[in-house]
Design an enzyme around this catalytic site. Structure first.
Site, PDB file in Angstrom:
ATOM      1  N   GLU A 135      47.281  42.460  31.291  1.00  0.00           N
ATOM      2  CA  GLU A 135      47.457  42.929  32.665  1.00  0.00           C
ATOM      3  C   GLU A 135      48.661  42.221  33.276  1.00  0.00           C
ATOM      4  OE1 GLU A 135      44.556  41.764  35.795  1.00  0.00           O
ATOM      5  OE2 GLU A 135      44.508  43.899  36.270  1.00  0.00           O
ATOM      6  N   GLU A 163      34.644  41.672  38.928  1.00  0.00           N
ATOM      7  CA  GLU A 163      35.578  42.801  38.805  1.00  0.00           C
ATOM      8  C   GLU A 163      36.937  42.210  38.456  1.00  0.00           C
ATOM      9  OE1 GLU A 163      38.297  44.857  38.951  1.00  0.00           O
ATOM     10  OE2 GLU A 163      38.150  45.364  41.072  1.00  0.00           O
ATOM     11  N   CYS A 220      44.020  46.527  40.688  1.00  0.00           N
ATOM     12  CA  CYS A 220      43.182  46.347  39.495  1.00  0.00           C
ATOM     13  C   CYS A 220      43.089  47.623  38.678  1.00  0.00           C
ATOM     14  CB  CYS A 220      41.794  45.859  39.877  1.00  0.00           C
ATOM     15  SG  CYS A 220      40.986  46.905  41.086  1.00  0.00           S
ATOM     16  N   LYS A 262      35.085  33.545  50.644  1.00  0.00           N
ATOM     17  CA  LYS A 262      36.277  32.728  50.375  1.00  0.00           C
ATOM     18  C   LYS A 262      37.436  33.684  50.124  1.00  0.00           C
ATOM     19  CE  LYS A 262      38.816  30.882  47.680  1.00  0.00           C
ATOM     20  NZ  LYS A 262      40.278  31.153  47.704  1.00  0.00           N
TER      21      LYS A 262
HETATM   22  P1  NAI Z   1      42.656  34.316  40.624  1.00  0.00           P
HETATM   23  O1  NAI Z   1      41.572  34.911  39.817  1.00  0.00           O
HETATM   24  O2  NAI Z   1      43.101  32.921  40.330  1.00  0.00           O
HETATM   25  O3  NAI Z   1      42.255  34.334  42.190  1.00  0.00           O
HETATM   26  C1  NAI Z   1      41.272  35.171  42.758  1.00  0.00           C
HETATM   27  C2  NAI Z   1      40.406  34.366  43.724  1.00  0.00           C
HETATM   28  O4  NAI Z   1      39.696  33.356  42.999  1.00  0.00           O
HETATM   29  C3  NAI Z   1      41.172  33.623  44.822  1.00  0.00           C
HETATM   30  O5  NAI Z   1      40.408  33.658  46.002  1.00  0.00           O
HETATM   31  C4  NAI Z   1      41.251  32.208  44.275  1.00  0.00           C
HETATM   32  O6  NAI Z   1      41.405  31.220  45.262  1.00  0.00           O
HETATM   33  C5  NAI Z   1      39.893  32.079  43.609  1.00  0.00           C
HETATM   34  N1  NAI Z   1      39.799  31.037  42.574  1.00  0.00           N
HETATM   35  C6  NAI Z   1      40.799  30.516  41.814  1.00  0.00           C
HETATM   36  N2  NAI Z   1      40.308  29.595  40.964  1.00  0.00           N
HETATM   37  C7  NAI Z   1      38.976  29.527  41.181  1.00  0.00           C
HETATM   38  C8  NAI Z   1      37.904  28.778  40.592  1.00  0.00           C
HETATM   39  N3  NAI Z   1      38.114  27.901  39.615  1.00  0.00           N
HETATM   40  N4  NAI Z   1      36.645  28.992  41.056  1.00  0.00           N
HETATM   41  C9  NAI Z   1      36.400  29.882  42.024  1.00  0.00           C
HETATM   42  N5  NAI Z   1      37.367  30.602  42.619  1.00  0.00           N
HETATM   43  C10 NAI Z   1      38.643  30.444  42.200  1.00  0.00           C
HETATM   44  O7  NAI Z   1      43.900  35.315  40.554  1.00  0.00           O
HETATM   45  P2  NAI Z   1      45.457  34.966  40.744  1.00  0.00           P
HETATM   46  O8  NAI Z   1      45.780  33.643  40.133  1.00  0.00           O
HETATM   47  O9  NAI Z   1      45.772  35.171  42.170  1.00  0.00           O
HETATM   48  O10 NAI Z   1      46.147  36.126  39.884  1.00  0.00           O
HETATM   49  C11 NAI Z   1      46.310  35.972  38.475  1.00  0.00           C
HETATM   50  C12 NAI Z   1      46.056  37.281  37.779  1.00  0.00           C
HETATM   51  O11 NAI Z   1      44.703  37.669  37.939  1.00  0.00           O
HETATM   52  C13 NAI Z   1      46.836  38.469  38.299  1.00  0.00           C
HETATM   53  O12 NAI Z   1      48.127  38.520  37.787  1.00  0.00           O
HETATM   54  C14 NAI Z   1      45.982  39.612  37.820  1.00  0.00           C
HETATM   55  O13 NAI Z   1      46.240  39.874  36.455  1.00  0.00           O
HETATM   56  C15 NAI Z   1      44.580  39.084  37.953  1.00  0.00           C
HETATM   57  N6  NAI Z   1      43.987  39.530  39.226  1.00  0.00           N
HETATM   58  C16 NAI Z   1      43.158  40.613  39.222  1.00  0.00           C
HETATM   59  C17 NAI Z   1      42.674  41.125  40.398  1.00  0.00           C
HETATM   60  C18 NAI Z   1      41.778  42.305  40.435  1.00  0.00           C
HETATM   61  O14 NAI Z   1      41.863  43.093  41.361  1.00  0.00           O
HETATM   62  N7  NAI Z   1      40.850  42.452  39.522  1.00  0.00           N
HETATM   63  C19 NAI Z   1      43.051  40.551  41.691  1.00  0.00           C
HETATM   64  C20 NAI Z   1      43.881  39.375  41.599  1.00  0.00           C
HETATM   65  C21 NAI Z   1      44.334  38.919  40.399  1.00  0.00           C
END
Ligand code: NAI
Ligand code: MG
Length: 487
Positions: A389, A254, A288, A179
């Site tokens: 973050e 992660e 990250c 996904k």
């Molecule tokens: P997110 O964690 O919401 O999205 C990441 C993935 O999870 C996307 O594919 C999204 O569609 C999916 N997702 C969202 N809700 C879900 C659920 N309930 N169940 C399963 N999958 C779900 O991250 P977002 O909103 O894009 O970014 C928010 C913050 O998260 C960022 O500002 C950052 O701090 C952190 N983040 C950290 C990352 C890393 O590399 N560890 C990458 C992206 C975001």
């Protein structure tokens, strides 16, 4: 644009799926607002079809029982195809993410092909043991795949993070439902064509574009045996709940960080200022492992800040496709507003804004979400900008005078992904490295990554490891087989 992007379809059981009447959404270039593609937003029936396809492929396709040398050849070929499509993949990554093509060509695509080559090699080299047990038995352990793996990835390194999950999962004989993030599904769909060309059988990899609800369906699905996730802590909690409420599927996570870059006064400031700059402003700080906290010994912190400010003010923001551009657009308005909120919070809590702190609007940049590289000095450990973050181009500088307060500050967040230490005193570097709550410590090294080296966090930066031999454990389970010798 290649076919898969025009189709904007899901890739399920080796077919492109976009039934009439399904929900569609627009993928846009964040730098310009221009529409790139119209893509399916997968709902319950597509998620179910993808998991069923992966499930039957696991049972029947022969992927897990394929001769190891044949599986190895296919994984190698995937790596080769990513390499030969590197330019186009980097271009698309830049278009959908807003990072520069140069960054994508260096930081996203080469490690993506390398991880397939790396795990191809493990297929013939990771196996069980004959165990010396008591009694008349031959006891052997067998390494087996888990089954259907759900991979949920974010938008910051779309192809690379998908590859970190796909390569070890496939190497070990699992099947996968991927996904991609809603903002960046296009390189994942491109990858589907490469997988097919490399000889991945239908159903072994399925790709379902969609939003959080799509990911949530995958996380709850009874036939998914494992979720591997990169993203936010909030969603990680949702995924753990979904596992608890469904089939107790395994989960690895992660979740980013608030990584300290620790600089002592004996460090080479030319080198360190270059690295510190790149580590927070590269890829717009949406990384990250970004070194978002600079912990500088008081005697040099002023000088370090001066050098960073100078570089930041000269940094070229603009069209991500242009070779001279150094920083592109943040991924979305949401992310821009998040960064702006943190900047306000830093000001309110009394940190000193050294530079940036605002959008970059020149030369058409007002159509995107460009944000000037931002540095805060006199940051205190309790402040939000020292704890949370931000995931954008914002550096928080904190001074230290003693090793004890340094370690206390470095360990004072809920995160623990990576840390950097710069000093000529190698005993001190090791002493501190041992006490840091951190999955990775880089000593006098500019954030190296390698497919052979495990990567992952401690504390709320996550569970499990990607890359290296360690990640093989994330995609396998051990079966113990006993054979009576005196039967
Ligand atoms: P997110 O964690 O919401 O999205 C990441 C993935 O999870 C996307 O594919 C999204 O569609 C999916 N997702 C969202 N809700 C879900 C659920 N309930 N169940 C399963 N999958 C779900 O991250 P977002 O909103 O894009 O970014 C928010 C913050 O998260 C960022 O500002 C950052 O701090 C952190 N983040 C950290 C990352 C890393 O590399 N560890 C990458 C992206 C975001
Ligand atoms: Mg989210």
């Amino acid at each position: 644009m290649i076919q898969s992007m025009e189709k904007g379809a899901a890739y399920i059981g080796g077919k492109w799926v976009r039934p009439p009447g399904t929900r569609l959404y627009e993928v846009v270039n964040p730098a310009t607002g221009e529409r790139l593609a119209e893509v399916i937003h997968c709902g319950p029936s597509e998620v179910d079809a993808a998991v069923e396809a992966a499930h039957s492929a696991f049972q029947e396709s022969g992927w897990r029982t394929l001769d190891p040398s044949k599986r190895e050849r296919i994984l190698r070929k995937i790596g080769d195809l990513i390499e030969s499509n590197a330019k186009e993949l980097a271009r698309i990554e830049s278009l959908q993410n807003g990072k520069t093509v140069r960054e994508a060509l260096r930081g996203d695509i080469p490690p993506a092909w390398d991880i397939f080559h790396y795990y191809a090699g493990w297929i013939t080299k990771y196996y069980g043991h004959t165990v010396p047990v008591s009694g008349p038995y031959l006891a052997e352990t067998r390494i087996e795949p888990i089954g259907v793996v759900g991979a949920i990835v974010p938008w910051n390194f779309p192809l690379l993070l998908a590859s970190w999950k796909l390569a070890p999962a496939l190497a070990m004989g699992n099947t996968v439902v991927l996904k991609p993030a809603e903002q960046t599904p296009l390189t994942a769909l491109y990858l589907a064509e490469l997988l097919e060309e490399a000889g991945i059988p239908p159903g072994v990899v399925n790709i379902i574009p969609g939003f959080g609800d799509t990911g949530a369906l995958l996380a709850r699905h009874m036939k998914v045996r494992k979720i591997t996730f990169t993203g936010s802590r909030e969603v990680a909690r949702e995924i753990l709940r979904a596992s608890a409420d469904s089939n107790l599927k395994r989960v690895s996570l992660e979740l980013g960080g608030k990584s300290p870059n620790i600089v002592f006064s004996d460090a080479d400031l030319d080198r360190v200022s270059d690295v510190a700059f790149g580590e927070i402003f590269g890829h717009k700080g949406e990384v990250c492992s970004a070194s978002s906290r600079l912990l500088a010994e008081s005697s040099i912190s002023g000088e370090l800040i001066r050098r960073l400010k100078d570089k930041a003010e000269r940094m070229v923001l603009g069209d991500p496709q242009h070779p001279k551009t150094q920083m592109g657009s943040l991924i979305s308005r949401t992310q821009l507003e998040r960064v702006e909120r943190y900047v306000s919070s830093g000001l309110k809590e009394g940190a000193a804004l050294v530079c940036g702190g605002k959008r970059h609007l020149d030369n058409g940049c007002d159509r995107g979400f460009f944000f000037r590289p931002t540095i805060f000095a006199r940051v205190k450990p309790h402040m939000k900008i020292a704890q949370e973050e931000i995931f954008g181009p914002v550096l928080s500088v904190m001074d230290f005078d003693s090793e004890e307060t340094l370690i206390e500050t470095a360990n004072s967040t809920v995160y623990g992904l990576v840390s950097m230490i710069w000093t000529r005193d190698i005993g001190r570097a090791f002493r501190i490295a041992r006490r840091l709550e951190s999955g990775t410590v880089w000593i006098n090294a500019a954030g190296p990554f390698d497919s052979a080296m495990p990567f992952g966090g401690v504390k709320e930066s996550g569970w499990g490891r990607e890359m290296g031999m360690e990640a093989l454990k994330e995609y396998t389970q051990v079966k113990s087989i006993w054979i009576g010798l005196e039967y």
